[in-house]
Design a protein around this motif. Structure first.
Motif, short mmCIF file in Angstrom:
data_model
loop_
_atom_site.label_atom_id
_atom_site.label_comp_id
_atom_site.label_asym_id
_atom_site.label_seq_id
_atom_site.Cartn_x
_atom_site.Cartn_y
_atom_site.Cartn_z
N ALA A 1 -10.76 -19.98 -1.60
CA ALA A 1 -10.29 -19.52 -2.95
C ALA A 1 -10.22 -18.14 -3.20
O ALA A 1 -10.03 -17.64 -4.53
N THR A 2 -9.90 -17.31 -2.15
CA THR A 2 -9.84 -15.99 -2.44
C THR A 2 -8.41 -15.38 -1.73
O THR A 2 -7.68 -16.22 -1.29
N ASP A 3 -8.08 -14.32 -2.12
CA ASP A 3 -7.06 -13.35 -1.35
C ASP A 3 -7.22 -12.99 -0.02
O ASP A 3 -6.07 -12.54 0.59
N VAL A 4 -8.38 -13.21 0.66
CA VAL A 4 -8.54 -13.24 1.96
C VAL A 4 -7.69 -13.95 3.06
O VAL A 4 -7.69 -15.33 2.81
N THR A 5 -6.97 -13.32 3.88
CA THR A 5 -6.32 -13.92 5.00
C THR A 5 -7.09 -14.03 6.29
O THR A 5 -7.51 -13.15 6.69
N ILE A 6 -7.33 -15.26 6.68
CA ILE A 6 -8.19 -15.36 8.01
C ILE A 6 -7.24 -15.95 8.86
O ILE A 6 -6.56 -17.14 8.79
N GLY A 7 -7.24 -15.47 10.24
CA GLY A 7 -6.17 -15.59 11.17
C GLY A 7 -6.93 -15.51 12.71
O GLY A 7 -7.89 -14.99 12.66
N ARG A 8 -6.34 -16.04 13.45
CA ARG A 8 -6.92 -16.13 15.02
C ARG A 8 -6.08 -15.21 15.62
O ARG A 8 -4.84 -15.35 15.78
N TYR A 9 -6.61 -14.04 16.23
CA TYR A 9 -5.75 -12.95 16.52
C TYR A 9 -5.53 -12.86 18.19
O TYR A 9 -5.02 -12.28 18.85
N LEU B 1 -7.68 -10.25 6.49
CA LEU B 1 -7.08 -9.12 5.66
C LEU B 1 -7.34 -9.37 4.33
O LEU B 1 -6.98 -10.55 3.73
N ALA B 2 -7.94 -8.38 3.73
CA ALA B 2 -8.24 -8.55 2.30
C ALA B 2 -7.74 -7.20 1.38
O ALA B 2 -8.12 -6.24 1.65
N PRO B 3 -6.88 -7.73 0.17
CA PRO B 3 -6.75 -6.48 -0.74
C PRO B 3 -8.22 -6.23 -1.22
O PRO B 3 -8.86 -7.04 -1.96
N LEU B 4 -8.39 -5.12 -1.17
CA LEU B 4 -9.65 -4.55 -1.90
C LEU B 4 -9.64 -3.23 -2.31
O LEU B 4 -8.55 -2.44 -2.36
N SER B 5 -10.61 -2.85 -3.32
CA SER B 5 -10.42 -1.65 -3.89
C SER B 5 -11.13 -0.50 -3.52
O SER B 5 -11.15 0.61 -3.93
N GLY B 6 -12.12 -0.76 -2.53
CA GLY B 6 -13.04 0.25 -2.04
C GLY B 6 -13.71 -0.13 -0.71
O GLY B 6 -13.76 -1.35 -0.37
N GLU B 7 -14.20 0.69 -0.19
CA GLU B 7 -15.03 0.55 0.95
C GLU B 7 -16.30 -0.28 1.03
O GLU B 7 -16.92 -0.91 1.81
N ASP B 8 -17.08 0.03 -0.04
CA ASP B 8 -18.01 -0.99 -0.52
C ASP B 8 -18.00 -2.30 -0.38
O ASP B 8 -18.73 -3.19 0.25
N GLU B 9 -16.61 -2.64 -1.04
CA GLU B 9 -16.25 -4.32 -0.81
C GLU B 9 -15.93 -4.55 0.45
O GLU B 9 -16.56 -5.70 0.91
N LEU B 10 -15.55 -3.66 1.32
CA LEU B 10 -15.27 -4.03 2.43
C LEU B 10 -16.66 -4.31 3.57
O LEU B 10 -16.52 -5.13 4.05
N TRP C 1 0.87 -1.11 0.09
CA TRP C 1 -0.19 -0.06 -0.01
C TRP C 1 0.87 1.19 -0.02
O TRP C 1 0.48 2.22 -0.61
N GLN C 2 1.89 1.47 0.78
CA GLN C 2 2.65 2.63 1.12
C GLN C 2 3.62 2.84 -0.41
O GLN C 2 3.75 3.82 -0.76
N LYS C 3 3.81 1.58 -0.92
CA LYS C 3 4.92 1.82 -2.12
C LYS C 3 4.25 1.63 -3.32
O LYS C 3 4.43 2.41 -4.27
N HIS C 4 3.04 1.00 -3.67
CA HIS C 4 2.42 0.81 -4.87
C HIS C 4 0.81 1.16 -5.01
O HIS C 4 0.13 1.33 -5.72
N GLY C 5 0.48 1.59 -3.68
CA GLY C 5 -0.76 2.16 -3.72
C GLY C 5 -1.81 1.08 -3.71
O GLY C 5 -3.31 1.25 -4.00
N ARG C 6 -1.66 -0.19 -3.40
CA ARG C 6 -2.52 -1.28 -3.30
C ARG C 6 -3.41 -1.50 -2.07
O ARG C 6 -2.66 -1.55 -0.95
N THR C 7 -4.46 -0.92 -2.22
CA THR C 7 -5.46 -0.74 -0.90
C THR C 7 -5.82 -2.14 -0.44
O THR C 7 -5.96 -3.20 -0.92
N PHE C 8 -6.27 -2.17 0.89
CA PHE C 8 -6.70 -3.21 1.40
C PHE C 8 -7.48 -2.88 2.70
O PHE C 8 -7.63 -2.01 3.15
N GLY C 9 -8.18 -4.11 3.27
CA GLY C 9 -9.06 -3.71 4.39
C GLY C 9 -8.70 -4.88 5.35
O GLY C 9 -8.33 -5.89 5.48
N VAL C 10 -8.80 -4.30 6.80
CA VAL C 10 -8.66 -5.10 8.04
C VAL C 10 -9.78 -5.27 9.00
O VAL C 10 -10.74 -4.35 8.69
N MET C 11 -10.26 -6.60 9.04
CA MET C 11 -11.56 -7.00 9.77
C MET C 11 -11.12 -7.51 11.20
O MET C 11 -10.66 -8.86 10.89
#
Length: 663
Positions: free
Chosen positions: A301-309, A317-326, A255-265
């Motif tokens: 089958a997606t790019d979403v990373t699921i973990g126990r925190y 954690l999911a690479p996303l393009s906008g808040e609507d997707e989140l 995100w910082q280097k290439h501008g690839r946005t993502f969401g955290v849940m």
């Protein structure tokens, strides 16, 4: 060393040499060494042909009369062999086929030179020159990496050719023939023995290499297993916090280097402590496993990373393009868990299955900031989701006063608010409906920033409950109300709002008793308002604390009845002295349906016996309605607005002057 070879040998880890037959091992040995042998054969042949052609000079010097024939034979065989082997190498011929070509070339090279050289008239010279024929036998056994039996056969052919020429084509005495014959035989035996030892040594090296490769593979697999173990939660099999943090750093860097946005849940299982207490820790673990498995299946089958925190909290954690997707993804997570229909009968909020609350945040702009900030934002969004009734998803909103950066400043300020005199109390009158006299005051806390700006209670009270400062603030409020109002007899009763966190705090009842003793106030002049809400859990510590407070004579009031989900259960368990009906029911009573609901609530409370106090009375019509419904007490702007203790002190002074006739 091929993976197929290792795989076959790994079929018996403890005794692989005994498990595979010698024939099978030999087959693997020759097949596995094929690529290396092809390269070695090609290089060796080039060197051998070069040396073979250079020996043309000795032909010219020693047997000049037939040199033209021997040299021609050398070039014909040598160059022809080079062409044949190069063609085989480039077309991918096997090492065995290339060995056959080289072996034929050796026989032809020796035969072509031998049967042209013996025609020389320099018989004495050729009788000594033939000693170089041993070089060809040594080449077959030592120079090339032929298989043992194959190299013995090739060198045997050259031995027979040499003896045949020695005894039949060249004149000489028997001593000479016998001596040279023994020399050829000795060379054959010696080189064949050395070839046998070399082949055996190569085979042993192969076996050792296979064993080393197998051990290396096992060590690598053990290392990978340990690495996976160090990155995997042992209960759910999801990524653990370490693995999630690494993935988060990678997404942050992109995100910082290439501008690839993502969401955290952040995903929290609602009322999980109550689930554990009711059903046991084994069932609690099973619940977490079911939730984890559902999340894994949904996003496998997606790019979403699921973990126990940690604990009952998961993270996505999911690479996303906008808040609507989140928003959609967070709602999917909530729905997936709800659809599991895991029974949870002990909840206090009307649901009977396990649900989750989701707090989500999204990268909004490039540059600056810290990695921890995005987790902090998701955590604040999760807090809002839980405060909003749970089983919902909330997106972090930087413009929301409960989640923006200003709340951090307020949370930090709460720890020193008492010391810096930033908190104060105001008091709102409570009126007896029948006599229209003020029968008590409710103490309400206020907070000002150092610059004088007022902070609404709806913002700072949840923050104080969250960071634990509510315990000290609550004790301060009780002491201040006793000193400002009760010690000066400005009201018969003062009610103070008490957080469930205070009731759970060890020694709370004892600290209240100490305050009553210090201020000289009787306990029956103090009332504690307990807000009906999701955090008000009915466990033994809370019930014991309420019992201790009632022994001190303190009245226990149930606040905001009807807005939460726990009220009926609390009415059954605790003998409340007063129940406060939330203002919304009074304001809705302008409709027939709303009036009927208010009447039903009043009837329900009346059957349990407590006094009834209604909030939000703001007009004469509403006051008239409270009288018609037989409500005991009223509170609202029509009765009196919140004001400081000084106003009540002034009012009391006026009353005293009137009573004494001095006013």
């Amino acid at each position: 060393m091929t993976e197929t070879t290792i795989g076959l040998i790994d079929s018996d880890t403890e005794g692989w040499a005994q498990h595979l037959s010698p024939t099978h091992l030999q087959m693997l040995y020759h097949r596995d060494g094929g690529p290396g042998r092809r390269i070695a054969t090609r290089r060796g042949l080039w060197a051998a042909v070069l040396v073979y052609l250079l020996f043309s000079l000795t032909d010219i010097i020693l047997i000049p009369d037939v040199a033209h024939l021997t040299v021609a034979a050398r070039f014909l065989v040598g160059l022809g062999t080079l062409v044949a082997v190069e063609w085989q190498f480039r077309t991918g011929a096997s090492a065995d086929r290339m060995d056959v070509t080289c072996a034929i070339a050796l026989v032809l090279a020796y035969g072509g030179w031998l049967f042209t050289a013996i025609n020389t008239h320099y018989t004495e010279t050729i009788s000594y020159y033939l000693v170089f024929g041993a070089i060809f036998m040594m080449s077959a056994n030592l120079f090339f990496s032929f298989r043992f039996l194959f190299s013995v056969s090739v060198s045997g052919i050259m031995l027979l050719a040499s003896i045949a020429v020695l005894f039949h084509a060249l004149p000489g005495n028997r001593t000479y023939q016998l001596s040279f014959g023994l020399f050829y035989v000795s060379c054959f035996i010696f080189t064949s023995y050395v070839n046998w030892r070399l082949n055996k040594e190569r085979y042993n090296v192969f076996l050792n290499a296979v064993e080393a490769k197998r051990q290396h593979k096992e060590a690598t697999e053990r290392g990978m297993a340990l690495l996976r173990l160090s990155r995997t939660d042992p209960l759910t099999g999801l990524d653990n916090r370490r693995a999630v943090d690494e993935r988060l750093r990678d997404l942050w860097h992109d995100w910082q280097k290439h501008g690839r946005t993502f969401g955290v849940m952040l995903i929290d299982v609602d009322f999980f402590k109550r689930f554990n207490d009711c059903y046991g820790h084994q069932e609690g673990d099973s619940c977490l496993v079911f939730v984890a498995e559902a999340l894994r299946r949904t996003f496998d089958a997606t790019d979403v990373t699921i973990g126990r925190y940690g604990g009952e909290e998961f993270i996505a954690l999911a690479p996303l393009s906008g808040e609507d997707e989140l928003k959609a993804l967070a709602e999917d997570i909530r729905g997936v868990v709800e659809d599991l229909n895991i029974r949870h009968e002990q909840r206090l909020d009307g649901f009977r299955t396990v649900t989750v609350s989701v707090g989500a945040t999204f990268t909004r702009h490039l540059g600056g900031g810290k990695l921890e900030k995005i987790i902090h934002e998701a955590d604040r969004a999760l807090y809002l989701a839980k405060a909003s009734g749970r089983n919902c998803a909330k997106l972090f909103d930087p413009g929301d006063p409960q989640s923006n950066d200003e709340s951090e400043n307020i949370a930090g300020l709460l720890g020193t608010a008492i010391e810096k005199n930033l908190v104060s109390l105001v008091y709102q009158p409570i009126q007896d409906v029948a006599t229209r006299r003020t029968c008590g005051l409710e103490a309400l806390m206020r907070l000002n920033m150092p610059d004088g700006i007022s902070v609404p209670p709806s913002l700072f009270i949840p923050l104080a409950e969250r960071n634990g400062t509510i315990v000290d603030l609550g004790r301060w409020a009780i002491r201040t109300a006793c000193l400002e109002i009760l010690a000066n007899d400005l009201a018969p009763v003062v009610s103070v709002n008490v957080s469930p966190i205070q009731l759970k705090a060890p020694g709370f009842a004892a600290s209240v008793a100490a305050i009553l003793g210090d201020t000289g106030v009787s306990g029956n002049r103090l009332a504690f308002e307990i807000t009906e809400g999701l955090d008000m859990e009915m466990h033994a510590d809370v019930l014991r604390c309420i019992g201790d407070l009632k022994l001190l004579g303190i009245e226990i009031w149930l606040d905001d009845f009807g807005t939460g989900f726990a009220g009926l259960s609390w009415l059954r368990l605790i003998d409340f002295d007063t129940v406060k009906i939330d203002r919304s029911f009074l304001h809705d009573s302008v409709t027939p349906r709303g009036e009927a609901m208010l009447r039903d609530i009043i009837g329900l409370i009346r059957n349990r016996g407590p006094r009834i106090l209604i909030e939000g009375v703001e007009s004469e019509d509403q006051m008239t309605l409270t009288r018609r419904f037989g409500i005991d007490r009223a509170q609202g702007y029509y009765v009196g607005r919140p004001t400081g203790a000084e106003s009540f002190r002034h009012f009391r002074s006026i009353q005293q002057r009137r009573a004494s006739g001095r006013y």
